[in-house]
Scaffold this motif. Structure first.
Motif, PDB file in Angstrom:
ATOM      1  N   UNK A 288       0.829  -1.219   0.000  1.00  0.00           N
ATOM      2  CA  UNK A 288       0.000   0.000   0.000  1.00  0.00           C
ATOM      3  C   UNK A 288       0.859   1.262   0.000  1.00  0.00           C
ATOM      4  N   UNK A 289       2.110   1.142  -0.391  1.00  0.00           N
ATOM      5  CA  UNK A 289       2.977   2.319  -0.437  1.00  0.00           C
ATOM      6  C   UNK A 289       2.388   3.425  -1.314  1.00  0.00           C
ATOM      7  N   UNK A 319     -13.541   0.511  -0.900  1.00  0.00           N
ATOM      8  CA  UNK A 319     -14.597  -0.494  -0.728  1.00  0.00           C
ATOM      9  C   UNK A 319     -15.827  -0.100  -1.529  1.00  0.00           C
ATOM     10  N   UNK A 320     -16.198   1.171  -1.483  1.00  0.00           N
ATOM     11  CA  UNK A 320     -17.381   1.643  -2.206  1.00  0.00           C
ATOM     12  C   UNK A 320     -17.204   1.494  -3.713  1.00  0.00           C
ATOM     13  N   UNK A 321     -16.013   1.752  -4.201  1.00  0.00           N
ATOM     14  CA  UNK A 321     -15.745   1.602  -5.639  1.00  0.00           C
ATOM     15  C   UNK A 321     -15.772   0.134  -6.037  1.00  0.00           C
ATOM     16  N   UNK A 322     -15.168  -0.729  -5.229  1.00  0.00           N
ATOM     17  CA  UNK A 322     -15.143  -2.165  -5.534  1.00  0.00           C
ATOM     18  C   UNK A 322     -16.536  -2.760  -5.524  1.00  0.00           C
ATOM     19  N   UNK A 323     -17.430  -2.205  -4.688  1.00  0.00           N
ATOM     20  CA  UNK A 323     -18.808  -2.718  -4.632  1.00  0.00           C
ATOM     21  C   UNK A 323     -19.557  -2.482  -5.935  1.00  0.00           C
ATOM     22  N   UNK A 447       0.074  -4.071   3.904  1.00  0.00           N
ATOM     23  CA  UNK A 447      -1.155  -4.249   4.687  1.00  0.00           C
ATOM     24  C   UNK A 447      -1.820  -5.562   4.288  1.00  0.00           C
ATOM     25  N   UNK A 448      -2.475  -6.221   5.259  1.00  0.00           N
ATOM     26  CA  UNK A 448      -3.262  -7.426   4.989  1.00  0.00           C
ATOM     27  C   UNK A 448      -4.746  -7.084   5.058  1.00  0.00           C
ATOM     28  N   UNK A 449      -5.503  -7.561   4.090  1.00  0.00           N
ATOM     29  CA  UNK A 449      -6.954  -7.399   4.050  1.00  0.00           C
ATOM     30  C   UNK A 449      -7.605  -8.734   4.354  1.00  0.00           C
ATOM     31  N   UNK A 450      -8.649  -8.716   5.179  1.00  0.00           N
ATOM     32  CA  UNK A 450      -9.421  -9.919   5.486  1.00  0.00           C
ATOM     33  C   UNK A 450     -10.862  -9.656   5.085  1.00  0.00           C
ATOM     34  N   UNK A 451     -11.453 -10.576   4.341  1.00  0.00           N
ATOM     35  CA  UNK A 451     -12.844 -10.441   3.900  1.00  0.00           C
ATOM     36  C   UNK A 451     -13.638 -11.653   4.340  1.00  0.00           C
ATOM     37  N   UNK A 468      -9.925  -8.855  -4.734  1.00  0.00           N
ATOM     38  CA  UNK A 468      -8.862  -8.518  -5.693  1.00  0.00           C
ATOM     39  C   UNK A 468      -9.001  -7.075  -6.169  1.00  0.00           C
ATOM     40  N   UNK A 469     -10.236  -6.627  -6.437  1.00  0.00           N
ATOM     41  CA  UNK A 469     -10.446  -5.243  -6.859  1.00  0.00           C
ATOM     42  C   UNK A 469     -10.056  -4.274  -5.744  1.00  0.00           C
ATOM     43  N   UNK A 470     -10.436  -4.589  -4.508  1.00  0.00           N
ATOM     44  CA  UNK A 470     -10.073  -3.735  -3.382  1.00  0.00           C
ATOM     45  C   UNK A 470      -8.558  -3.656  -3.234  1.00  0.00           C
ATOM     46  N   UNK A 471      -7.894  -4.792  -3.353  1.00  0.00           N
ATOM     47  CA  UNK A 471      -6.437  -4.807  -3.259  1.00  0.00           C
ATOM     48  C   UNK A 471      -5.779  -4.033  -4.378  1.00  0.00           C
TER      49      UNK A 471
END
Length: 484
Positions: A288-289, A319-323, A447-451, A468-471
């Motif tokens: 996330x640099x 998150x809103x964009x990925x949705x 950063x680690x994302x958990x869904x 994947x889109x959020x990442x």
């Protein structure tokens, strides 16, 4: 001398069928003069702390409950001495039936809301009040039911016909039930509409649940406990709960805290979610640099001067964009209707740790906000939640949630879904770590994302594409151009 009367204020239903509240503090004392809608107490429901306005203007005559006590909805909590503004009857006329028994007295006592000067037998009226009243409670403790019309439009329990008028002929009625046969009203479990809806959503038959509320009322907690498998059925023998310290353990070695308020509601909701929705959790670790560099540039710009920008702000927007590309994660399972409800709006929930427990207030229509508006809404939401002033309406209606566990130095987790939602994202801490960048080993911010998602609503492919889109957005914010 002007007549006065005593009015009792009963604890109202503060939203969504809540059956009790704890009085945190009184803002008035006996003898104080109060005005209409003046704040008289601060109470805590199972969801939030609420200021209680006075429905009367007058003098505090009595406080029926102490601060710290838990009171059931419909119980009197304070009495007021107010002026009797009813106009006196004309000279030479007898008092009406509505005022019989109180004429000739300068003071009277009433436990009914203002405006009860209706004919004998007519349904009690509700007192106009900012926070509203629940069902009018009879002396038996059961909510009063609306009279049913029988015969020529005469309600059961209604006023008798006037003298000289023939009594209406009642319409034929159904045969009376046998003495040992339960009536239809006895067979129907007592509950509120929100509780019945929750039971339908969970596919639960209320006949199987024993109510723990006033006069056997089935509460939301009863349904949630039953869904978790911990509710005792009607036919099961009752077992007295253990209380006090365990045998051989002194009180000095244990600290016992009553389970109530926000913590009690949160616990029941989490149990319901864990045992109702099949959870699946996926993880993704990203660089996330570029996002942190973007955050630094935005903070230094004049457009965002004075605004509180954090990694959560950028992640919420991502998150809103990925949705938009993965709308199935913004949906709900309707068990009663056997339908999947997909929301065309986003009420973004943000998990907030407060002194009274975990709450998940949500930002209404967050998908329509700019980054500046979202930043402001996030700041207001978190400040209000930490002060314990979140309103019940802000704690309901969420469609997807974010929990920022990174603020505690945690990298990843398996978050439990907020009941009624299809997904929740956990944001891990941003750490400097060795990372392969441009085919070379470099120190980057990672950063680690958990869904976690409800596998009834979201397939593995759909959940993976959203993550994947959020990442991708957080790894390279410029990719947003290809998504919108």
């Amino acid at each position: 001398m002007s007549a006065t009367m005593i009015k009792e204020f009963r604890l109202p239903d503060l939203g969504e069928g809540l059956t009790e509240s704890e009085i945190l503090s009184w803002k008035v004392a006996v003898g104080d003069t109060v005005t209409l809608n003046q704040v008289i107490a601060e109470v805590e429901t199972a969801k939030a702390v609420v200021e209680l306005p006075s429905p009367f203007a007058g003098t505090v005559a009595a406080l029926h409950e102490q601060a710290g006590s838990v009171v059931e909805v419909g119980k009197p909590i304070v009495s007021f001495e107010v002026d009797d503004v009813a106009a006196p009857p004309p000279n030479g006329t007898a008092p009406s039936a509505a005022t019989a028994g109180v004429a000739g007295s300068d003071a009277r006592t009433s436990s009914e809301p203002v405006g009860t000067g209706s004919p004998v037998g007519a349904p009690a009226k509700r007192e106009p009040n900012l926070v509203g009243y629940g069902a009018v409670v009879e002396k038996s403790g059961r909510p009063a039911r609306r009279p049913r019309a029988i015969g020529g439009g005469i309600a059961e329990g209604g006023p008798a016909p006037a003298a000289g008028q023939p009594a209406p002929v009642p319409a034929p009625t159904a045969p009376t039930a046998a003495p040992n046969e339960p009536t239809a009203e006895q067979e129907r479990p007592r509950s509120t509409p929100p509780v019945r809806k929750l039971a339908r959503d969970l596919g639960i038959d209320l006949e199987l649940i024993k109510g723990t509320g006033p006069a056997g009322l089935i509460t939301r907690s009863d349904v949630q406990d039953f869904a978790a498998g911990s509710q005792v059925q009607v036919s099961a023998p009752e077992v007295a709960p253990a209380s006090g310290p365990a045998v051989g353990v002194s009180a000095e070695r244990e600290t016992r805290t009553p389970i109530k308020g926000v913590r009690k509601f949160t616990a029941a909701a989490m149990v319901q979610s864990a045992f109702t929705a099949p959870h699946v959790t996926e993880f993704l670790t990203i660089d996330v640099t570029p996002t942190m560099e973007l955050l630094a540039r935005l903070k230094a710009s004049r457009e965002f001067a004075g605004y509180k920008l954090t990694p959560l702000t950028i992640a919420a927007k991502a998150v809103l964009i990925a949705l938009r590309r993965n709308p199935t994660l913004n949906s709900r399972w309707d068990e009663g209707a056997q339908e999947i409800v997909q929301f065309n709006y986003v009420n973004l929930g943000i998990a907030a740790a407060t002194p009274r427990g975990l709450t998940v207030p949500n930002i209404k229509d967050a998908d329509k906000m700019t980054l500046l508006e979202l930043s402001t809404a996030l700041s207001e939401l978190t400040d209000t939640a930490r002060s314990g002033k979140t309103s019940p309406s802000d704690l309901s209606g969420g469609t997807i949630s974010i929990t920022n566990i990174g603020v505690f130095g945690i990298d990843a987790g398996t978050p439990i879904l907020n009941p009624g939602e299809a997904a929740i994202v956990a944001l891990g801490s941003v750490r400097k770590a060795p990372w392969v960048h441009n085919d070379e080993l470099a120190v980057r911010q990672v950063m680690s994302l958990s869904l976690s998602f409800d596998h009834r609503l979201v397939d593995g492919e759909q959940g993976s594409r959203f993550l994947a889109d959020l990442g991708a957005i957080l790894s390279d914010p410029a990719t947003v151009i290809t998504m919108v």
